[in-house]
Design a protein around this motif. Structure first.
Motif, mmCIF file in Angstrom:
data_model
loop_
_atom_site.group_PDB
_atom_site.id
_atom_site.type_symbol
_atom_site.label_atom_id
_atom_site.label_comp_id
_atom_site.label_asym_id
_atom_site.label_seq_id
_atom_site.Cartn_x
_atom_site.Cartn_y
_atom_site.Cartn_z
ATOM 1 N N PRO A 133 0.817 -1.223 0.000
ATOM 2 C CA PRO A 133 0.000 0.000 0.000
ATOM 3 C C PRO A 133 0.847 1.267 0.000
ATOM 4 N N VAL A 134 2.052 1.186 0.575
ATOM 5 C CA VAL A 134 2.947 2.347 0.574
ATOM 6 C C VAL A 134 3.467 2.594 -0.847
ATOM 7 N N GLU A 135 3.861 1.514 -1.523
ATOM 8 C CA GLU A 135 4.348 1.663 -2.908
ATOM 9 C C GLU A 135 3.236 2.200 -3.810
ATOM 10 N N LEU A 136 2.014 1.762 -3.550
ATOM 11 C CA LEU A 136 0.882 2.233 -4.351
ATOM 12 C C LEU A 136 0.744 3.749 -4.201
ATOM 13 N N ASN A 137 0.912 4.212 -2.970
ATOM 14 C CA ASN A 137 0.828 5.648 -2.707
ATOM 15 C C ASN A 137 2.014 6.368 -3.365
ATOM 16 N N GLN A 138 3.194 5.782 -3.205
ATOM 17 C CA GLN A 138 4.396 6.444 -3.736
ATOM 18 C C GLN A 138 4.351 6.520 -5.257
ATOM 19 N N ALA A 139 3.760 5.494 -5.863
ATOM 20 C CA ALA A 139 3.676 5.485 -7.329
ATOM 21 C C ALA A 139 2.750 6.584 -7.833
ATOM 22 N N SER A 140 1.817 7.022 -7.002
ATOM 23 C CA SER A 140 0.764 7.915 -7.486
ATOM 24 C C SER A 140 0.827 9.342 -6.952
ATOM 25 N N ALA A 141 1.296 9.523 -5.717
ATOM 26 C CA ALA A 141 1.227 10.855 -5.112
ATOM 27 C C ALA A 141 2.159 11.817 -5.836
ATOM 28 N N THR A 142 1.649 12.973 -6.188
ATOM 29 C CA THR A 142 2.474 13.940 -6.918
ATOM 30 C C THR A 142 3.020 15.011 -5.994
ATOM 31 N N ARG A 143 2.548 15.033 -4.753
ATOM 32 C CA ARG A 143 3.048 16.062 -3.838
ATOM 33 C C ARG A 143 2.923 15.556 -2.402
ATOM 34 N N VAL A 144 3.589 16.281 -1.525
ATOM 35 C CA VAL A 144 3.565 15.897 -0.117
ATOM 36 C C VAL A 144 3.372 17.168 0.706
ATOM 37 N N LEU A 145 2.559 17.038 1.741
ATOM 38 C CA LEU A 145 2.464 18.136 2.697
ATOM 39 C C LEU A 145 3.538 17.880 3.733
ATOM 40 N N ALA A 146 4.599 18.709 3.697
ATOM 41 C CA ALA A 146 5.744 18.470 4.577
ATOM 42 C C ALA A 146 5.930 19.666 5.482
ATOM 43 N N LEU A 147 5.740 19.444 6.779
ATOM 44 C CA LEU A 147 5.748 20.558 7.722
ATOM 45 C C LEU A 147 6.748 20.343 8.841
ATOM 46 N N ARG A 148 7.380 21.462 9.200
ATOM 47 C CA ARG A 148 8.199 21.467 10.394
ATOM 48 C C ARG A 148 7.369 22.091 11.507
ATOM 49 N N VAL A 149 7.457 21.501 12.693
ATOM 50 C CA VAL A 149 6.688 22.009 13.822
ATOM 51 C C VAL A 149 7.671 22.481 14.882
ATOM 52 N N SER A 150 7.582 23.776 15.215
ATOM 53 C CA SER A 150 8.476 24.323 16.251
ATOM 54 C C SER A 150 7.621 24.942 17.336
ATOM 55 N N GLY A 151 7.943 24.666 18.580
ATOM 56 C CA GLY A 151 7.163 25.238 19.682
ATOM 57 C C GLY A 151 5.758 24.658 19.717
ATOM 58 N N ALA A 152 4.919 25.295 20.492
ATOM 59 C CA ALA A 152 3.555 24.790 20.638
ATOM 60 C C ALA A 152 2.660 25.462 19.610
ATOM 61 N N VAL A 153 2.050 24.649 18.763
ATOM 62 C CA VAL A 153 1.143 25.188 17.750
ATOM 63 C C VAL A 153 -0.250 25.262 18.363
ATOM 64 N N ALA A 154 -0.847 26.444 18.323
ATOM 65 C CA ALA A 154 -2.127 26.611 19.027
ATOM 66 C C ALA A 154 -3.314 25.968 18.311
ATOM 67 N N PRO A 155 -3.569 26.309 17.051
ATOM 68 C CA PRO A 155 -4.770 25.714 16.454
ATOM 69 C C PRO A 155 -4.566 24.240 16.126
ATOM 70 N N THR A 156 -5.667 23.504 16.023
ATOM 71 C CA THR A 156 -5.618 22.123 15.551
ATOM 72 C C THR A 156 -5.453 22.151 14.040
ATOM 73 N N LEU A 157 -4.501 21.374 13.565
ATOM 74 C CA LEU A 157 -4.307 21.269 12.115
ATOM 75 C C LEU A 157 -5.266 20.204 11.600
ATOM 76 N N GLU A 158 -6.164 20.606 10.719
ATOM 77 C CA GLU A 158 -7.147 19.647 10.194
ATOM 78 C C GLU A 158 -6.819 19.371 8.738
ATOM 79 N N LEU A 159 -6.590 18.127 8.408
ATOM 80 C CA LEU A 159 -6.206 17.739 7.052
ATOM 81 C C LEU A 159 -7.327 16.913 6.455
ATOM 82 N N VAL A 160 -7.953 17.411 5.401
ATOM 83 C CA VAL A 160 -9.115 16.726 4.855
ATOM 84 C C VAL A 160 -8.849 16.231 3.446
ATOM 85 N N SER A 161 -9.222 14.991 3.206
ATOM 86 C CA SER A 161 -9.166 14.443 1.855
ATOM 87 C C SER A 161 -10.482 13.721 1.596
ATOM 88 N N GLN A 162 -11.005 13.924 0.397
ATOM 89 C CA GLN A 162 -12.293 13.310 0.084
ATOM 90 C C GLN A 162 -12.245 12.745 -1.331
#
Lengths: 417, 262
Positions: A133-162
């Motif tokens: 299933p990882v290879e299936l994703n890697q074969a198809s995904a054209t981008r990645v959401l890549a984030l660095r987190v420093s300190g305490a992040v106040a809001p909840t990060l909501e990631l939606v895919s439909q």
């Protein structure tokens, strides 16, 4: 006869992957190299089959009945407004993820060099970078959401895919790097309907004393399938709390994997999965302690009704280096129909001698005494059963990040909407 | 309160019941009128708890003979929830813990089920909170227990108070309290008994199932029945309970032996 049948099944499986690869657009974008590698791997690797121990109970027929093509989305169907203190990102947006918004304080995008360096690192540490299933994703995904987190992040990060259109695939790839003492709450919403495939690969690296609260709500309908991998590396004194709930997919397979790289970290995993109709919901989790004094508290709950089937395999690895580990795993299951099926298996591999590892599994029907108690207070048998089911689910659902409430998980999972 | 002209609420005639293949009730006769307080005493295994569960409709028990009329209707024909809605209440010896189900929500749903049956309007969340806070005083219960899961992690005494709170909300016509005194210290016993006394009225009736005299020091019964071998062996006033306390149950065993030989 049997040989001929399994032969034709093999042909179908290999044809499926050939057809899938042919439908993919040419590799491009920041993940071009990853796509090439993924496609190469898929063309060599057969589809998982029930002859493999890890896939023994999981028939991929609902998946091979689909002919998905990756495409960005055009619509948000049935989304609630984001709750306050929620920063929402639409992972299938046709344009870039941020779409003009600026990230909340404490979150920043990784540079492409950093992505090159970090992507896949945690998958490899968790030994799942070559999972199908990882290879299936890697074969198809054209981008990645890549984030660095420093300190305490106040809001909840909501990631939606439909994935709401027939024939689409939504490959979602996320990478989170939590610096020392950083903290973040993430809520992932995965929605699927029609003949669609949702594919998720998320990696998170938790620096020392960092804290990640992660929730995943995966809600499907109809023929939709979900394949997910979550890989987390924890440095000492980091805390991971991951809560996931899944229901409604024709096939759902989720593999959370956590490695405590030097022990001394805290891992809390809570899960709820429901299978009714002809659905199959499967979780294969794995937690590995590579150093001393790590902690794990894992609760996995499942309900199987109608002809639904629930599978749980919970691996916990405690090698010699992991002295004074304190781990507990509990699998609680409700079997509500004679034709439903539950397979649950703890898989503890303990080599260290000075450890506390508890595990337990129960499979039961609704308890006669609980039903009778509620009935003796005037509740009909159906209402009493509903209340008991709700109670069973709520223990896990109330541990989801507060932002999940807007998606009405309980009502959607119990079909009360 | 014994009044010859009071309505008959419950009429049990020659009731026989078994659990799995084991006969437990072997012909129980008992009539309860409005305003009365009855106590059923007996040793462990005499059938008194079974009697309470059969009356409430527990599915593990099968009625094999006899009849029970509740306000003129055939009680045994009704589902457990219908019995409850019509005003029959069973206070459990071992109240069941239900994780994940809010006590407040449970109390509201059950109260409304009973209210609808009585032709009263359903209470919304706010109206119900007012009612429940008022009734909490009957059992001197901490409102914090409303926010918890039903009986989960409650001490023995808290569970019994929660039972009497339910009784106070459901306003039953016949309340059967199965060993409500067991596991209570003397203070909790007084509070629970105070609640039962407070709720007793000329229109309803109470059936206390108990092992010991001490509950009857704080709730005065009109009738005391002694049960043995699945039957009521003897019926008297409150002095019968005192006699049991004095003489123990040995004479009951002797009477039962004579009866079973005959």
């Amino acid at each position: 006869m049997v040989a001929a049948m399994s032969n034709s099944a093999a042909v179908t499986a290999s044809t499926w992957i050939t057809n899938f690869l042919e439908r993919l657009p040419a590799p491009a974008g920041e993940l071009e190299a990853v796509q090439w590698r993924g496609r190469e791997a898929l063309s060599r690797q057969p589809l998982p089959s029930r002859r493999q121990e890890d896939w023994r109970f999981t028939d991929l027929a609902p998946l091979t009945a689909l002919a998905p093509v990756p495409s960005p989305s055009s619509a948000q169907v049935g989304w609630p407004a984001p709750a306050t203190d929620v920063f929402r990102l639409w992972l299938d947006a046709p344009d870039d993820f941020l779409n003009g918004q600026s990230l909340p304080a404490g979150l920043s995008l990784l540079s492409s060099d950093e992505v090159q360096q970090a992507l896949g690192h945690t998958l490899a540490a968790c030994n799942c970078e070559q999972h199908w299933p990882v290879e299936l994703n890697q074969a198809s995904a054209t981008r990645v959401l890549a984030l660095r987190v420093s300190g305490a992040v106040a809001p909840t990060l909501e990631l939606v895919s439909q994935a709401a259109e027939d024939g689409v695939m939504r490959p979602v790839r996320v990478l989170l790097l939590l610096e020392e003492k950083a903290s973040l709450e993430v809520l992932q919403i995965q929605l699927g309907s029609g003949c669609s495939l949702s594919s998720l690969v998320m990696e998170a690296h938790l620096g020392r004393e960092s804290k990640l609260r992660h929730g995943l709500l995966a809600l499907g309908e109809g023929q939709a399938c979900f394949l997910g991998h979550l890989a987390v590396e924890q440095e000492p004194r980091s805390q991971l709390e991951s809560v996931w709930a899944s229901h409604g997919w024709a096939l759902s397979r989720f593999e959370p994997r956590v490695v405590q790289v030097d022990g001394e970290a805290t891992t809390t995993l809570k899960a709820l999965q429901l299978a009714d109709g002809q659905q199959l919901v499967d979780t294969h989790s794995r937690v590995e302690f590579r150093g001393p004094e790590g902690q794990l508290d894992q609760l996995h709950k499942a309900i199987a009704d109608d002809r639904g089937r629930s599978v749980f395999n919970g691996a916990v690895k405690v090698p010699r280096a992991a002295q004074r580990t304190n781990a507990s795993q509990l699998s609680r299951n409700l079997l509500l129909s004679n034709q439903a099926r539950i397979d649950t298996k703890p898989e503890l591999e303990i080599v260290a001698d000075d450890v506390r590892c508890a595990h337990g599994a129960t499979v039961s029907r609704l308890q006669t005494d609980e039903l009778f108690y509620l009935q003796s207070r005037g509740l009909s048998a159906a209402v009493a059963a509903g209340l008991l089911k709700r109670g069973f689910c709520e223990e896990v659902l109330r541990a989801l990040p507060a932002a999940a409430a807007a998606w009405r998980p309980l009502q959607r999972m119990l079909g009360e909407d | 309160m014994i009044r010859p002209e009071a309505d008959t609420l419950l009429e049990i005639v020659d009731l026989q019941a078994r659990v799995e293949d084991k006969p437990i009730l072997k012909g129980v006769n008992l009539t309860i009128k409005a305003g009365e307080i009855h106590a059923v005493m007996g040793r462990n295994g005499s059938g008194k708890s079974t009697l309470s569960k059969v009356l409430a409709g527990h599915p593990a028990y099968t009625v094999t003979g006899g009849s029970v009329r509740y306000r003129g209707a055939d009680l045994l024909d009704l589902e457990p929830e219908q019995r409850a809605r019509l005003g029959l209440f069973l206070g459990f010896q071992y109240p069941v813990e239900i994780p994940g189900v809010s006590n407040l929500e449970f109390l509201r749903v059950s109260t409304n089920a009973r209210r609808m049956e009585k032709g009263e309007e359903e209470l919304d969340t706010f109206a119900f909170e007012d009612l429940v806070r008022e009734r909490l005083q009957v059992v001197q219960m901490d409102p914090a227990f409303l926010e918890r899961s039903v009986n989960e992690g409650f001490s023995g005494g808290e569970k019994k108070r929660n039972e009497i709170l339910q009784m106070a909300l459901l306003d039953p016509l016949v309340a059967i309290l199965d060993e409500t005194d067991s596991g209570l210290d003397i203070d909790a016993l007084r509070i629970v008994a105070g609640g039962v006394n407070h709720l007793a009225s000329p229109d309803n009736a109470t059936l206390l199932i108990t092992h010991y005299q001490r509950l009857l020091d704080v709730i005065t019964p009109d009738y005391v029945h002694v049960m043995a071998g699945g039957r009521i062996l003897r019926t008297g006033g409150k002095e019968l309970a005192l006699e049991l306390e004095d003489r123990g149950y040995d004479w009951v065993d002797q009477e039962l032996a004579v009866l079973e030989v005959a």
